[in-house]
Design an enzyme around this catalytic site. Sequence first.
Site, PDB file in Angstrom:
ATOM      1  N   ASP A  50       0.890  -1.164   0.034  1.00  0.00           N
ATOM      2  CA  ASP A  50       0.068  -0.011   0.051  1.00  0.00           C
ATOM      3  C   ASP A  50       0.758   1.254  -0.094  1.00  0.00           C
ATOM      4  OD1 ASP A  50       0.763  -0.199   2.630  1.00  0.00           O
ATOM      5  OD2 ASP A  50      -0.945   0.151   3.652  1.00  0.00           O
ATOM      6  N   SER A  51       2.360   1.144   0.065  1.00  0.00           N
ATOM      7  CA  SER A  51       3.154   2.275  -0.037  1.00  0.00           C
ATOM      8  C   SER A  51       3.055   2.707  -1.471  1.00  0.00           C
ATOM      9  CB  SER A  51       4.666   1.685   0.139  1.00  0.00           C
ATOM     10  OG  SER A  51       4.795   0.549  -0.642  1.00  0.00           O
ATOM     11  N   ASP A  89      -1.246  -6.299  -0.568  1.00  0.00           N
ATOM     12  CA  ASP A  89      -1.327  -5.700   0.515  1.00  0.00           C
ATOM     13  C   ASP A  89      -2.961  -5.305   0.726  1.00  0.00           C
ATOM     14  OD1 ASP A  89       0.006  -5.008   2.893  1.00  0.00           O
ATOM     15  OD2 ASP A  89       1.024  -3.066   1.893  1.00  0.00           O
ATOM     16  N   LYS A 118      -1.299  -9.556   2.851  1.00  0.00           N
ATOM     17  CA  LYS A 118      -0.864  -8.869   4.101  1.00  0.00           C
ATOM     18  C   LYS A 118      -1.562  -7.941   4.577  1.00  0.00           C
ATOM     19  CE  LYS A 118       2.918  -5.821   4.032  1.00  0.00           C
ATOM     20  NZ  LYS A 118       2.164  -4.653   4.912  1.00  0.00           N
ATOM     21  N   GLU A 120      -1.874  -5.321   8.190  1.00  0.00           N
ATOM     22  CA  GLU A 120      -1.312  -4.776   9.523  1.00  0.00           C
ATOM     23  C   GLU A 120      -1.914  -5.039  10.781  1.00  0.00           C
ATOM     24  OE1 GLU A 120      -0.416  -0.747   8.693  1.00  0.00           O
ATOM     25  OE2 GLU A 120       0.575  -0.978   6.966  1.00  0.00           O
ATOM     26  N   GLU A 191       8.406  -4.220  11.300  1.00  0.00           N
ATOM     27  CA  GLU A 191       8.702  -2.585  10.807  1.00  0.00           C
ATOM     28  C   GLU A 191       9.121  -1.836  12.220  1.00  0.00           C
ATOM     29  OE1 GLU A 191       6.279  -1.165   7.718  1.00  0.00           O
ATOM     30  OE2 GLU A 191       7.568   0.758   7.786  1.00  0.00           O
TER      31      GLU A 191
END
Length: 273
Positions: A50-51, A89, A118, A120, A191
């Site tokens: 999502d970056s 993501d 993925k 978070e 992270e």
Amino acid sequence: MTTSPRKAVTAPHLAEMKNRGEKIAMITAYDATFAAIVDAAGVDVILVGDSVATTVQGEPNTIPVTMEEMEYHVRLVRRATPKALVVGDLPFGSYQVGASQAVSNSVRLIKAGAQAVKLEGGLTVADSVRAIADADIPVMGHIGLTPQSVHRMGGHKVQGRREGYEAGGRQRLLEDAHAVEQAGAFAVVLEGIPAHLAAEITAKLSIPTIGIGAGAQCDGQVLVLHDVLGLSTRELSFTKKFADVRSLSTDACRAYVAEVREGTWPDDAHSFE
Ligand code: KIV
């Protein structure tokens, strides 16, 4: 001498790499051109992160990117038919409502071409991790500095420096790591946490840990492609510019502009009779 073609990387393959003590190399990519480049370089995992919000879309953080946009970028990356495992993501808002939302959006990313997803969070998303894994979708966790929690954290801040069980505390991170493993994640991104804590988590977990800003003792490493190539303008202490593609690109475009202005482009060799 001919080299044997690279085998496709699968989620179980990463567990085998941890058991053999082989380091896992993961990098982000968001389109077919760069997916082909990073795949040819031999990465094990391509994260359609999502970056993309900050690297491609020019957003200040990862919050705005949507499910539709993530599906689109996953599709572009898969078109490169990489041997690396493609992880999609789950963007902010695509799993926060609960486990059934997490599963249905994971299905969308898999249908777009991802081979794993993925998300978070630790303890708070364990039910969703389990539900996704139960749907036979390999799922990767992501704990520590979780960029989608930027507003709660009050910025992109290193986590796990203070003791405690509240979000961001050292003991809580150990619990988060344990929770995602127990819920069925096949790997977990660590992270922005102190190297000694990442080393402790890596030693305690049977699933591979993949670090970014988490020291050298993780089972693998991940970086954002635009940082590796020197395309981004951000200076972060935990990333490394392995090349200065931004300067190279500007120089190439400057040379083109100069030739157009001088009238030397196109020359006869690049013109039709
Ligand atoms: O979106 C992303 O690029 C990520 C990595 C920083 C792990 O989540």
